[in-house]
Design a protein around this motif. Structure first.
Motif, PDB file in Angstrom:
ATOM      1  N   ARG A  44       4.418 -10.027  10.147  1.00 33.47           N
ATOM      2  CA  ARG A  44       4.517  -9.988  11.590  1.00 33.47           C
ATOM      3  C   ARG A  44       5.117  -8.715  11.860  1.00 33.47           C
ATOM      4  NH1 ARG A  44       1.708 -13.680  14.138  1.00 33.47           N
ATOM      5  NH2 ARG A  44       1.107 -15.522  13.177  1.00 33.47           N
ATOM      6  N   ARG A  45       6.066  -8.236  11.320  1.00 34.07           N
ATOM      7  CA  ARG A  45       6.729  -6.961  11.562  1.00 34.07           C
ATOM      8  C   ARG A  45       6.004  -5.789  11.213  1.00 34.07           C
ATOM      9  NH1 ARG A  45      12.172  -6.416  12.018  1.00 34.07           N
ATOM     10  NH2 ARG A  45      12.498  -8.277  11.088  1.00 34.07           N
ATOM     11  N   SER A  46       5.765  -4.914  12.386  1.00 33.19           N
ATOM     12  CA  SER A  46       4.876  -4.032  12.291  1.00 33.19           C
ATOM     13  C   SER A  46       5.780  -2.554  11.390  1.00 33.19           C
ATOM     14  CB  SER A  46       4.490  -3.330  13.690  1.00 33.19           C
ATOM     15  OG  SER A  46       3.499  -2.014  13.626  1.00 33.19           O
ATOM     16  N   ILE A  47       5.239  -2.323  10.437  1.00 29.09           N
ATOM     17  CA  ILE A  47       5.622  -1.343   9.756  1.00 29.09           C
ATOM     18  C   ILE A  47       4.562  -0.220   9.695  1.00 29.09           C
ATOM     19  CG2 ILE A  47       6.474  -0.581   7.108  1.00 29.09           C
ATOM     20  CD1 ILE A  47       8.209  -2.584   8.694  1.00 29.09           C
ATOM     21  N   GLY A  48       4.781   0.931  10.154  1.00 29.60           N
ATOM     22  CA  GLY A  48       3.945   1.865  10.054  1.00 29.60           C
ATOM     23  C   GLY A  48       2.928   1.943  11.036  1.00 29.60           C
ATOM     24  N   GLY A  49       2.994   0.938  11.931  1.00 32.26           N
ATOM     25  CA  GLY A  49       1.934   0.745  13.161  1.00 32.26           C
ATOM     26  C   GLY A  49       0.607  -0.206  12.719  1.00 32.26           C
ATOM     27  N   PRO A  50      -0.289  -0.416  13.660  1.00 35.70           N
ATOM     28  CA  PRO A  50      -1.413  -1.261  13.556  1.00 35.70           C
ATOM     29  C   PRO A  50      -2.380  -0.915  12.180  1.00 35.70           C
ATOM     30  CG  PRO A  50      -1.127  -0.967  15.492  1.00 35.70           C
ATOM     31  CD  PRO A  50      -0.288   0.137  14.851  1.00 35.70           C
ATOM     32  N   ALA A  51      -2.617   0.393  11.780  1.00 35.40           N
ATOM     33  CA  ALA A  51      -3.575   0.700  10.971  1.00 35.40           C
ATOM     34  C   ALA A  51      -2.926   0.513   9.655  1.00 35.40           C
ATOM     35  CB  ALA A  51      -4.010   2.336  10.964  1.00 35.40           C
ATOM     36  N   VAL A  52      -1.598   0.952   9.457  1.00 36.53           N
ATOM     37  CA  VAL A  52      -0.902   0.496   8.292  1.00 36.53           C
ATOM     38  C   VAL A  52      -0.854  -0.843   8.027  1.00 36.53           C
ATOM     39  CG1 VAL A  52       1.390   0.982   7.052  1.00 36.53           C
ATOM     40  CG2 VAL A  52       0.447   2.890   8.398  1.00 36.53           C
ATOM     41  N   MET A  53      -0.421  -1.795   8.964  1.00 35.03           N
ATOM     42  CA  MET A  53      -0.543  -3.148   8.713  1.00 35.03           C
ATOM     43  C   MET A  53      -1.848  -3.773   8.211  1.00 35.03           C
ATOM     44  SD  MET A  53       2.640  -3.855   8.682  1.00 35.03           S
ATOM     45  CE  MET A  53       2.613  -5.663   8.659  1.00 35.03           C
ATOM     46  N   ASP A  54      -2.787  -3.242   9.121  1.00 36.16           N
ATOM     47  CA  ASP A  54      -4.206  -3.717   8.659  1.00 36.16           C
ATOM     48  C   ASP A  54      -4.534  -3.289   7.140  1.00 36.16           C
ATOM     49  OD1 ASP A  54      -6.332  -5.073   9.989  1.00 36.16           O
ATOM     50  OD2 ASP A  54      -7.493  -3.313   9.542  1.00 36.16           O
ATOM     51  N   GLY A  55      -4.009  -2.317   6.619  1.00 37.71           N
ATOM     52  CA  GLY A  55      -4.357  -1.718   5.318  1.00 37.71           C
ATOM     53  C   GLY A  55      -3.441  -2.702   4.407  1.00 37.71           C
ATOM     54  N   GLN A  56      -2.466  -2.969   4.953  1.00 33.51           N
ATOM     55  CA  GLN A  56      -1.358  -3.874   3.958  1.00 33.51           C
ATOM     56  C   GLN A  56      -2.076  -5.315   3.985  1.00 33.51           C
ATOM     57  OE1 GLN A  56       1.412  -3.122   2.121  1.00 33.51           O
ATOM     58  NE2 GLN A  56       0.847  -4.993   1.461  1.00 33.51           N
ATOM     59  N   PHE A  57      -2.597  -5.934   5.005  1.00 36.40           N
ATOM     60  CA  PHE A  57      -3.119  -6.974   4.845  1.00 36.40           C
ATOM     61  C   PHE A  57      -4.381  -7.079   3.903  1.00 36.40           C
ATOM     62  CE2 PHE A  57      -1.682  -7.791   9.535  1.00 36.40           C
ATOM     63  CZ  PHE A  57      -0.433  -8.277   9.012  1.00 36.40           C
ATOM     64  N   GLY A  58      -5.363  -5.902   3.927  1.00 36.48           N
ATOM     65  CA  GLY A  58      -6.292  -5.853   3.139  1.00 36.48           C
ATOM     66  C   GLY A  58      -5.680  -5.822   1.746  1.00 36.48           C
ATOM     67  N   ARG A  59      -4.638  -5.228   1.466  1.00 38.00           N
ATOM     68  CA  ARG A  59      -4.177  -5.170   0.020  1.00 38.00           C
ATOM     69  C   ARG A  59      -3.857  -6.552  -0.465  1.00 38.00           C
ATOM     70  NH1 ARG A  59      -3.557  -4.898  -4.869  1.00 38.00           N
ATOM     71  NH2 ARG A  59      -1.700  -4.106  -5.706  1.00 38.00           N
TER      72      ARG A  59
ATOM     73  N   THR B   7       0.884  -1.208  -0.009  1.00 40.94           N
ATOM     74  CA  THR B   7       0.017  -0.077   0.165  1.00 40.94           C
ATOM     75  C   THR B   7       0.918   1.287   0.026  1.00 40.94           C
ATOM     76  OG1 THR B   7      -0.224   0.089   2.344  1.00 40.94           O
ATOM     77  CG2 THR B   7      -1.665  -1.243   1.385  1.00 40.94           C
ATOM     78  N   GLU B   8       0.290   2.400  -0.276  1.00 40.74           N
ATOM     79  CA  GLU B   8       1.006   3.683  -0.257  1.00 40.74           C
ATOM     80  C   GLU B   8       1.807   3.860   1.069  1.00 40.74           C
ATOM     81  OE1 GLU B   8       0.620   8.208  -1.498  1.00 40.74           O
ATOM     82  OE2 GLU B   8      -0.758   6.884  -2.399  1.00 40.74           O
ATOM     83  N   GLU B   9       0.771   3.636   2.083  1.00 41.24           N
ATOM     84  CA  GLU B   9       1.290   4.087   3.474  1.00 41.24           C
ATOM     85  C   GLU B   9       2.276   2.946   3.951  1.00 41.24           C
ATOM     86  OE1 GLU B   9      -1.925   3.447   2.540  1.00 41.24           O
ATOM     87  OE2 GLU B   9      -2.936   5.251   2.399  1.00 41.24           O
ATOM     88  N   TYR B  10       2.381   1.886   3.423  1.00 44.22           N
ATOM     89  CA  TYR B  10       3.204   0.905   3.933  1.00 44.22           C
ATOM     90  C   TYR B  10       4.660   1.373   3.203  1.00 44.22           C
ATOM     91  CZ  TYR B  10       5.321  -3.650   4.856  1.00 44.22           C
ATOM     92  OH  TYR B  10       6.249  -4.735   5.157  1.00 44.22           O
ATOM     93  N   ALA B  11       4.440   1.393   1.926  1.00 42.39           N
ATOM     94  CA  ALA B  11       5.611   1.802   1.055  1.00 42.39           C
ATOM     95  C   ALA B  11       6.218   3.187   1.642  1.00 42.39           C
ATOM     96  CB  ALA B  11       5.457   2.039  -0.356  1.00 42.39           C
ATOM     97  N   ARG B  12       5.446   4.131   2.078  1.00 48.64           N
ATOM     98  CA  ARG B  12       6.030   5.328   2.610  1.00 48.64           C
ATOM     99  C   ARG B  12       6.663   5.084   3.746  1.00 48.64           C
ATOM    100  NH1 ARG B  12       5.660  10.562   1.754  1.00 48.64           N
ATOM    101  NH2 ARG B  12       3.664  10.363   0.412  1.00 48.64           N
ATOM    102  N   ALA B  13       6.223   4.247   4.688  1.00 52.09           N
ATOM    103  CA  ALA B  13       6.754   3.798   6.058  1.00 52.09           C
ATOM    104  C   ALA B  13       8.086   3.238   5.795  1.00 52.09           C
ATOM    105  CB  ALA B  13       5.921   3.040   6.900  1.00 52.09           C
ATOM    106  N   ILE B  14       8.249   2.497   4.980  1.00 48.10           N
ATOM    107  CA  ILE B  14       9.510   1.817   4.278  1.00 48.10           C
ATOM    108  C   ILE B  14      10.558   2.963   3.950  1.00 48.10           C
ATOM    109  CG2 ILE B  14      10.705   0.266   2.776  1.00 48.10           C
ATOM    110  CD1 ILE B  14       9.180  -1.128   4.917  1.00 48.10           C
ATOM    111  N   PHE B  15      10.144   3.773   3.048  1.00 45.96           N
ATOM    112  CA  PHE B  15      11.033   4.960   2.702  1.00 45.96           C
ATOM    113  C   PHE B  15      11.472   5.979   3.561  1.00 45.96           C
ATOM    114  CE2 PHE B  15       9.026   3.985  -1.763  1.00 45.96           C
ATOM    115  CZ  PHE B  15      10.120   3.015  -2.001  1.00 45.96           C
ATOM    116  N   GLU B  16      10.767   6.029   4.463  1.00 50.39           N
ATOM    117  CA  GLU B  16      10.867   6.901   5.627  1.00 50.39           C
ATOM    118  C   GLU B  16      11.557   6.376   6.652  1.00 50.39           C
ATOM    119  OE1 GLU B  16       7.120   8.610   6.681  1.00 50.39           O
ATOM    120  OE2 GLU B  16       7.138  10.357   5.080  1.00 50.39           O
TER     121      GLU B  16
END
Length: 162
Positions: free
Chosen positions: A58-73, A7-16
């Protein structure tokens, strides 16, 4: 987590992470990653099989909301008729992909290209011996991974919101 499935949020957290890049570079890298994902939206999208290490889930990237969105993706992507997703379980221990991610593309005519990921950049290769080795590694990894259904069941269990 494969870039095509982020997701955009997950990728942003990685790049940041680590504050290595300034805002403009993060935005540039993010735009490139999101643009590459359009390949899956094309009417002639390639067949894609992804193997994701369970540790990435299982590694939290960007926090629970970002991970939940990533699982949805991931679950959404797995509904695509040309996408298959497998999760390599933690309990297999050491495996062949721990040295870094890779992608194998089958070109028209049956030839292959290889992209080896490393911390600095991806490296494209067409060396026959490298391709043979990575095709063998791919077969072994896919053999270690549970079925697509079992893999998606795990993603469903990790997802917080239905």
């Amino acid at each position: 987590m494969p870039g095509l499935l982020q997701t955009e949020e997950y990728a942003r957290a990685i790049f940041e992470a680590g504050r290595l890049y300034g805002k403009d570079r993060v935005d540039e890298l993010l735009a490139l990653r999101m643009a590459r994902q359009r390949v899956l939206a094309k009417s002639d999208a390639p067949d894609c099989v992804f193997i994701v290490d369970e540790s990435a889930l299982r590694r939290s990237i960007g926090g629970p909301a970002v991970m939940d969105g990533q699982f949805g993706r991931l679950l959404e992507a797995a509904e695509h008729p040309r996408v298959r997703l497998h999760v390599l379980p933690l309990d297999i221990g050491a495996h062949l992909s721990l040295g870094g991610g890779f992608a194998i593309a089958e070109l028209p005519g049956g030839e292959h290209m290889l992209c080896l990921d490393n911390p600095a950049r991806g490296q494209i290769a067409d060396h026959p011996e490298w391709i043979r080795l990575m095709l063998r590694k791919w077969e072994i990894l896919l053999g270690e991974a549970p079925s697509e259904r079992a893999s998606l069941d795990l993603v469903h269990k990790l997802k917080v919101t239905p």
